[in-house]
Design a protein around this motif. Structure first.
Motif, PDB file in Angstrom:
ATOM      1  N   LYS A   1      11.290   3.098   5.873  1.00  0.00           N
ATOM      2  CA  LYS A   1      11.471   3.351   4.437  1.00  0.00           C
ATOM      3  C   LYS A   1      12.363   4.554   4.135  1.00  0.00           C
ATOM      4  O   LYS A   1      12.681   4.797   2.965  1.00  0.00           O
TER       5      LYS A   1
ATOM      6  N   ARG B   1       0.838  -1.194   0.000  1.00  0.00           N
ATOM      7  CA  ARG B   1       0.000   0.000   0.000  1.00  0.00           C
ATOM      8  C   ARG B   1       0.873   1.245   0.000  1.00  0.00           C
ATOM      9  O   ARG B   1       1.964   1.238   0.570  1.00  0.00           O
TER      10      ARG B   1
ATOM     11  N   ILE C   1      11.340   7.498   4.160  1.00  0.00           N
ATOM     12  CA  ILE C   1      10.502   8.422   3.380  1.00  0.00           C
ATOM     13  C   ILE C   1       9.870   9.452   4.321  1.00  0.00           C
ATOM     14  O   ILE C   1       9.308   9.105   5.364  1.00  0.00           O
TER      15      ILE C   1
ATOM     16  N   PHE D   1      -7.756  22.832  -0.385  1.00  0.00           N
ATOM     17  CA  PHE D   1      -6.528  22.890  -1.211  1.00  0.00           C
ATOM     18  C   PHE D   1      -6.844  23.662  -2.510  1.00  0.00           C
ATOM     19  O   PHE D   1      -6.084  24.546  -2.934  1.00  0.00           O
TER      20      PHE D   1
ATOM     21  N   ILE E   1       1.550   4.786   1.520  1.00  0.00           N
ATOM     22  CA  ILE E   1       1.209   5.412   2.795  1.00  0.00           C
ATOM     23  C   ILE E   1       0.915   6.886   2.506  1.00  0.00           C
ATOM     24  O   ILE E   1       1.789   7.637   2.055  1.00  0.00           O
TER      25      ILE E   1
ATOM     26  N   GLY F   1       0.264  10.753   2.368  1.00  0.00           N
ATOM     27  CA  GLY F   1       0.918  11.897   2.992  1.00  0.00           C
ATOM     28  C   GLY F   1       2.424  11.728   3.098  1.00  0.00           C
ATOM     29  O   GLY F   1       3.086  12.551   3.732  1.00  0.00           O
ATOM     30  N   PHE F   2       2.962  10.674   2.471  1.00  0.00           N
ATOM     31  CA  PHE F   2       4.423  10.447   2.491  1.00  0.00           C
ATOM     32  C   PHE F   2       4.947  10.356   1.058  1.00  0.00           C
ATOM     33  O   PHE F   2       4.269   9.834   0.176  1.00  0.00           O
ATOM     34  N   GLY F   3       6.187  10.824   0.890  1.00  0.00           N
ATOM     35  CA  GLY F   3       6.843  10.724  -0.408  1.00  0.00           C
ATOM     36  C   GLY F   3       6.521  11.928  -1.278  1.00  0.00           C
ATOM     37  O   GLY F   3       5.553  12.658  -1.037  1.00  0.00           O
TER      38      GLY F   3
ATOM     39  N   ARG G   1       7.458  13.456  -5.571  1.00  0.00           N
ATOM     40  CA  ARG G   1       8.206  13.324  -6.822  1.00  0.00           C
ATOM     41  C   ARG G   1       9.446  14.210  -6.857  1.00  0.00           C
ATOM     42  O   ARG G   1      10.491  13.825  -7.410  1.00  0.00           O
TER      43      ARG G   1
HETATM   44  C1  LIG Z   1       0.559  18.057  -2.388  1.00  0.00           C
HETATM   45  C2  LIG Z   1       0.876  16.753  -3.019  1.00  0.00           C
HETATM   46  O1  LIG Z   1       0.298  16.384  -4.016  1.00  0.00           O
HETATM   47  S1  LIG Z   1       2.150  15.862  -2.369  1.00  0.00           S
HETATM   48  C3  LIG Z   1       1.836  14.172  -2.834  1.00  0.00           C
HETATM   49  C4  LIG Z   1       0.644  13.602  -2.100  1.00  0.00           C
HETATM   50  N1  LIG Z   1       0.507  12.176  -2.364  1.00  0.00           N
HETATM   51  C5  LIG Z   1       0.666  11.211  -1.404  1.00  0.00           C
HETATM   52  O2  LIG Z   1       0.951  11.499  -0.255  1.00  0.00           O
HETATM   53  C6  LIG Z   1       0.404   9.811  -1.831  1.00  0.00           C
HETATM   54  C7  LIG Z   1       1.467   8.862  -1.337  1.00  0.00           C
HETATM   55  N2  LIG Z   1       2.746   9.088  -2.024  1.00  0.00           N
HETATM   56  C8  LIG Z   1       3.003   8.501  -3.229  1.00  0.00           C
HETATM   57  O3  LIG Z   1       2.214   7.727  -3.759  1.00  0.00           O
HETATM   58  C9  LIG Z   1       4.314   8.863  -3.919  1.00  0.00           C
HETATM   59  O4  LIG Z   1       5.281   9.212  -2.988  1.00  0.00           O
HETATM   60  C10 LIG Z   1       4.132  10.010  -4.931  1.00  0.00           C
HETATM   61  C11 LIG Z   1       3.051   9.683  -5.941  1.00  0.00           C
HETATM   62  C12 LIG Z   1       3.754  11.307  -4.209  1.00  0.00           C
HETATM   63  C13 LIG Z   1       5.454  10.264  -5.635  1.00  0.00           C
HETATM   64  O5  LIG Z   1       5.697   9.156  -6.413  1.00  0.00           O
HETATM   65  P1  LIG Z   1       7.004   8.924  -7.285  1.00  0.00           P
HETATM   66  O6  LIG Z   1       7.791  10.159  -7.457  1.00  0.00           O
HETATM   67  O7  LIG Z   1       6.554   8.253  -8.516  1.00  0.00           O
HETATM   68  O8  LIG Z   1       7.837   8.033  -6.359  1.00  0.00           O
HETATM   69  P2  LIG Z   1       7.977   6.485  -6.504  1.00  0.00           P
HETATM   70  O9  LIG Z   1       6.604   5.878  -6.547  1.00  0.00           O
HETATM   71  O10 LIG Z   1       8.902   6.236  -7.653  1.00  0.00           O
HETATM   72  O11 LIG Z   1       8.663   6.127  -5.157  1.00  0.00           O
HETATM   73  C14 LIG Z   1       9.961   5.654  -4.998  1.00  0.00           C
HETATM   74  C15 LIG Z   1       9.955   4.495  -4.028  1.00  0.00           C
HETATM   75  O12 LIG Z   1       9.424   4.936  -2.784  1.00  0.00           O
HETATM   76  C16 LIG Z   1       8.240   4.217  -2.478  1.00  0.00           C
HETATM   77  N3  LIG Z   1       7.251   5.163  -1.969  1.00  0.00           N
HETATM   78  C17 LIG Z   1       7.131   6.467  -2.288  1.00  0.00           C
HETATM   79  N4  LIG Z   1       6.114   7.005  -1.622  1.00  0.00           N
HETATM   80  C18 LIG Z   1       5.601   6.027  -0.865  1.00  0.00           C
HETATM   81  C19 LIG Z   1       4.530   5.987   0.036  1.00  0.00           C
HETATM   82  N5  LIG Z   1       3.803   7.070   0.293  1.00  0.00           N
HETATM   83  N6  LIG Z   1       4.250   4.818   0.639  1.00  0.00           N
HETATM   84  C20 LIG Z   1       4.981   3.716   0.394  1.00  0.00           C
HETATM   85  N7  LIG Z   1       6.009   3.700  -0.470  1.00  0.00           N
HETATM   86  C21 LIG Z   1       6.317   4.846  -1.075  1.00  0.00           C
HETATM   87  C22 LIG Z   1       7.753   3.644  -3.787  1.00  0.00           C
HETATM   88  O13 LIG Z   1       6.976   2.486  -3.597  1.00  0.00           O
HETATM   89  C23 LIG Z   1       9.050   3.348  -4.471  1.00  0.00           C
HETATM   90  O14 LIG Z   1       9.602   2.178  -3.927  1.00  0.00           O
HETATM   91  P3  LIG Z   1      10.345   1.112  -4.872  1.00  0.00           P
HETATM   92  O15 LIG Z   1      11.501   1.856  -5.443  1.00  0.00           O
HETATM   93  O16 LIG Z   1      10.682   0.023  -3.934  1.00  0.00           O
HETATM   94  O17 LIG Z   1       9.339   0.741  -5.918  1.00  0.00           O
END
Ligand SMILES: CC(=O)SCCNC(=O)CCNC(=O)[C@H](O)C(C)(C)COP(=O)(O)OP(=O)(O)OC[C@H]1O[C@@H](n2cnc3c(N)ncnc32)[C@H](O)[C@@H]1OP(=O)(O)O
Ligand SMILES: O=C([O-])CC(=O)C(=O)O
Length: 381
Positions: free
Chosen positions: A310, A256, A312, A338, A258, A260-262, A264
């Motif tokens: 992670k 899944r 992250i 937002f 998570i 609010g984390f991560g 681009r």
């Molecule tokens: C204001 C905004 O819009 S901020 C973004 C809000 N969105 C979220 O919080 C949704 C959760 N986050 C995510 O889905 C992603 O971090 C995104 C979509 C924001 C960015 O995605 P990308 O830049 O494509 O990062 P990507 O998916 O390549 O992540 C790199 C690695 O970190 C992992 N990762 C990144 N974010 C997360 C997360 N939130 N939870 C779990 N794993 C994560 C990915 O699974 C990937 O792992 P892998 O290399 O083992 O496959």
């Protein structure tokens, strides 16, 4: 002779598609600037209205410009009867982002100048949307609670008026300030998915309302703006702070994302999070009740667990989601809030796109079936 396979940039990751003068993330310092000003300083010292002016006009307003901006924004807040009636006719089961998307589209259909894409006409449309969207969001927030709408109050600032229209009262100045900080932080973030969507639509020389309608749709998704709402659902699902680590292990094992984390762009933490986290901490301290403390403890426990498991970091949606909950807003209203802020960034980008327009139309590498003849008859079943 075989042609070299084109390099694929799935999700346009790392691709620079244009220039912009509006904002930038400075990777070396992990900071964000709007028109050159650090967003931390803007959030600390300036109102959301001043930041809207900055994004649209390139400079912070002087006193007279701010007075004029505020007067025009406040005058545009009320909805006409047709718009208000249209919104009350929508099913209560639909998401508030659907209401907002429909409202933007309807406001476009009603505007006789819809197809005038001149800078002056688009400035008026941008201000109209900035002024009216909170009225739509607040009326819908009340409708879902079975309450009548409250008219906007032209004596109140943008943030205060929104509380007034949602709850019939304005909270303490500290809470209003936390809300305003979130609006400043959410206002603009370069070529994010919803802004890019707005630029793609604009690049076809379609109208501003169409571009914003599409942008609302892009922001709704949980990988983008919808994450602030998803954060709250996730905290509710976990419930007990002591379960954070175990829940996270299970969620990661199930692959899944998570919420609010991560991010681009940011790989070492979202530059906006420390400011929003401080604002959230103030709200928690002010609430001083066991429920707020439980949620804040869980929020912190999950953040630590995610970093440990992670590496992250949270993005802005992580502290903003909980902050909006503590301010009393319904969870499904978080992403519409937002929009009330990002309308400034979207429309600034629409203007910039039009000023140097080129149709946005990338290429794809085809990997479907080889060319084949169309059968002359239906295949037997
Ligand atoms: C204001 C905004 O819009 S901020 C973004 C809000 N969105 C979220 O919080 C949704 C959760 N986050 C995510 O889905 C992603 O971090 C995104 C979509 C924001 C960015 O995605 P990308 O830049 O494509 O990062 P990507 O998916 O390549 O992540 C790199 C690695 O970190 C992992 N990762 C990144 N974010 C997360 C997360 N939130 N939870 C779990 N794993 C994560 C990915 O699974 C990937 O792992 P892998 O290399 O083992 O496959
Ligand atoms: O920049 C992004 O990809 C998402 C984001 O943080 C924003 O739009 O504020």
């Amino acid at each position: 002779m075989s042609a070299t396979a084109p390099e694929i940039h799935r999700g346009l990751a790392g691709v620079v598609v244009d220039t912009t003068e509006i904002s930038t993330v400075i990777q070396e310092t992990n900071s964000l600037t709007y028109r050159g000003y650090p967003v931390q300083e803007l959030a600390a010292r300036r109102s959301f209205e001043e930041v809207a002016h900055l994004l649209w006009h390139g400079e912070l307003p002087d006193e007279a410009e701010l007075r004029d901006f505020q007067a025009r924004e406040r005058a545009l807040r009320p909805l006409d009867r047709t718009t208000a009636e249209l919104l009350t006719g929508l099913p209560r089961t639909c998401h508030p982002m659907d209401v907002l998307r429909t409202a933007v589209s309807f406001l476009g259909a009603e505007d006789p100048t819809e197809d005038d894409g001149s800078p002056a006409a688009n400035r008026t449309k941008s201000l109209t949307l900035l002024a009216k969207l909170p009225t739509v969001v607040a009326a819908d927030h009340r409708r879902r609670r079975g309450l009548d709408p409250i008219s906007p109050d032209p004596d109140l600032g943008y943030a205060e008026n929104f509380f007034h229209m949602c709850f019939g009262e304005v909270p303490d100045p500290d809470t209003v300030r936390c809300f305003e900080i979130s609006l400043v932080l959410y206002a603009e973030h370069s070529f994010n998915a919803s802004t890019f969507t707005a630029r793609v639509v604009t690049s076809t020389l379609s109208d501003l309302y169409s571009a914003v309608t599409a942008a609302v749709g892009a922001l709704k998704g949980p990988l983008h703006g919808g994450a602030n709402e998803a954060v709250m659902h996730m905290l509710e699902e976990i419930g007990d702070p002591d379960r954070a680590q175990e829940w996270l292990d299970g969620a990661l094992a199930a692959k899944r994302k998570i919420m609010g984390f991560g991010h681009r762009v940011y790989k070492h933490g979202d530059s906006r999070v420390p400011i929003m986290q401080t604002a959230l901490d103030r709200l928690v301290a002010r609430a001083a009740d066991p429920e707020a403390t439980r949620l804040a403890t869980l929020h912190t426990a999950l953040r630590h667990a995610m970093l440990q498991r992670k590496g992250i970091h949270p993005n802005l949606d992580y502290p903003a989601g909980l902050a909006y909950h503590l301010m009393g807003f319904d969870t499904s209203t978080f992403t519409p809030i937002f929009v009330m802020s990002r309308i400034t960034g979207w429309t600034a980008h629409i203007t910039e796109q039009l000023a140097h327009n080129t149709l946005i139309r990338p290429l794809a590498s085809y990997d479907g079936p080889h060319q084949r003849p169309v059968p002359t008859a239906l295949r037997p079943a």
